[in-house]
Design an enzyme around this catalytic site. Structure first.
Site, mmCIF file in Angstrom:
data_model
loop_
_atom_site.group_PDB
_atom_site.id
_atom_site.type_symbol
_atom_site.label_atom_id
_atom_site.label_comp_id
_atom_site.label_asym_id
_atom_site.label_seq_id
_atom_site.Cartn_x
_atom_site.Cartn_y
_atom_site.Cartn_z
ATOM 1 N N LEU A 88 -10.663 32.411 45.179
ATOM 2 C CA LEU A 88 -10.043 33.314 45.496
ATOM 3 C C LEU A 88 -8.675 33.245 44.539
ATOM 4 O O LEU A 88 -8.085 31.956 44.092
ATOM 5 C CB LEU A 88 -9.569 33.287 46.950
ATOM 6 C CG LEU A 88 -10.523 33.542 48.109
ATOM 7 C CD1 LEU A 88 -9.730 33.545 49.509
ATOM 8 C CD2 LEU A 88 -10.951 35.042 48.125
ATOM 9 N N ASP A 89 -8.029 34.253 44.072
ATOM 10 C CA ASP A 89 -6.935 34.328 43.390
ATOM 11 C C ASP A 89 -5.899 33.549 44.045
ATOM 12 O O ASP A 89 -5.824 33.388 45.374
ATOM 13 C CB ASP A 89 -6.596 35.717 42.821
ATOM 14 C CG ASP A 89 -7.541 36.392 41.977
ATOM 15 O OD1 ASP A 89 -8.195 35.639 41.407
ATOM 16 O OD2 ASP A 89 -7.495 37.739 41.806
ATOM 17 N N TYR A 90 -4.818 33.163 43.056
ATOM 18 C CA TYR A 90 -3.625 32.287 43.401
ATOM 19 C C TYR A 90 -3.102 33.031 44.715
ATOM 20 O O TYR A 90 -2.312 32.311 45.585
ATOM 21 C CB TYR A 90 -2.941 31.965 42.521
ATOM 22 C CG TYR A 90 -1.614 31.283 42.664
ATOM 23 C CD1 TYR A 90 -1.636 30.028 42.887
ATOM 24 C CD2 TYR A 90 -0.302 31.882 42.810
ATOM 25 C CE1 TYR A 90 -0.319 29.249 43.296
ATOM 26 C CE2 TYR A 90 0.733 31.221 42.733
ATOM 27 C CZ TYR A 90 0.753 29.940 43.042
ATOM 28 O OH TYR A 90 2.073 29.098 43.534
#
Length: 233
Positions: A88-90
């Site tokens: 998952l993106d930051y």
């Protein structure tokens, strides 16, 4: 087989901690080094599976060269070397699965061939219209030149005064920044993003930063659903 193993021992082809052992029934401990024909034998590891509610501002990795917090920092008491399945993106929160030793399941869940649905809830700029939803459902051309697969999309709410919408989007792909790129393609950049479901799994009972172990039945169902979706027997 047991008979074949005994034959290897009697022939002097087995070593324990560097010493040839020919006596059947010799006791060994878990940390003893066992070699057969000069090859070190590794013990089969028990597989573990976790469902983690990833907070925003955390890297989906086991380490980060910039010193930022990573998902495994939340598993300090875990003795196994676990790693995230996908990412998952930051700045994206929500469901992330982790395991220690199941590359097969990781492939089943990440490869688009197996069509494992993931549902995201996005807060986006602007008021999303029915035509925007139709484009998402049909598939949109993203900035990398690829077209997204058909998606399920619906508006949960819209705020005309603040000029934003809350949209649910279900996809089975997982390219980098996939959801963000899809919304950008229809002119509604993402302001906030959360993954709420992964196949049949939800965040129920967890708050941000918490995790739980998957049951054997849940792991079995993940396997079955992925294989069923790809029509594999």
């Amino acid at each position: 087989s047991r008979r074949a193993s005994e034959k290897l021992i009697l022939e002097g082809r087995v070593k324990v901690n560097g010493v040839v052992v020919k006596e059947l029934g010799t006791k060994v401990k878990g940390d003893d080094a066992i070699e057969v024909n000069g090859t070190l034998i590794e013990r089969e590891r028990n597989k573990v599976y976790y469902l983690f509610y990833k907070p925003r501002g955390v890297i989906s990795a086991v380490k980060d060269d910039k010193g930022r917090r990573v998902v495994t920092d939340y598993f300090e008491g875990e003795k196994n070397r676990i790693y995230p399945i996908g990412r998952l993106d930051y700045d994206t929160s929500g469901i992330l699965l982790l395991t220690n030793d199941d590359g097969e399941l990781a492939n089943l869940l990440m490869h688009p061939r197996y069509k494992v649905d993931k549902t995201y809830v996005a807060k986006v700029e602007g008021l999303v219209q029915s035509d925007d939803l139709k484009r998402l459902r049909k598939g949109v051309k993203m900035k990398d030149g690829h077209y997204s697969a058909r998606a399920k999309a619906k508006v949960i709410s819209s705020d005309r005064a603040k000029n934003h919408s809350i949209v649910s989007l279900t996809i089975h792909e997982g390219r980098n920044h996939q959801v963000k790129n899809m919304f950008e393609a229809i002119g509604h950049p993402v302001m906030k993003l959360k993954r709420e479901t992964y196949d049949f799994l939800t965040l129920k009972g967890l708050t941000s930063g918490q995790y739980r172990e998957l049951s054997n039945e849940e792991v079995k169902t993940l396997y079955e659903n992925a294989r069923k979706n790809s029509k594999l027997k």
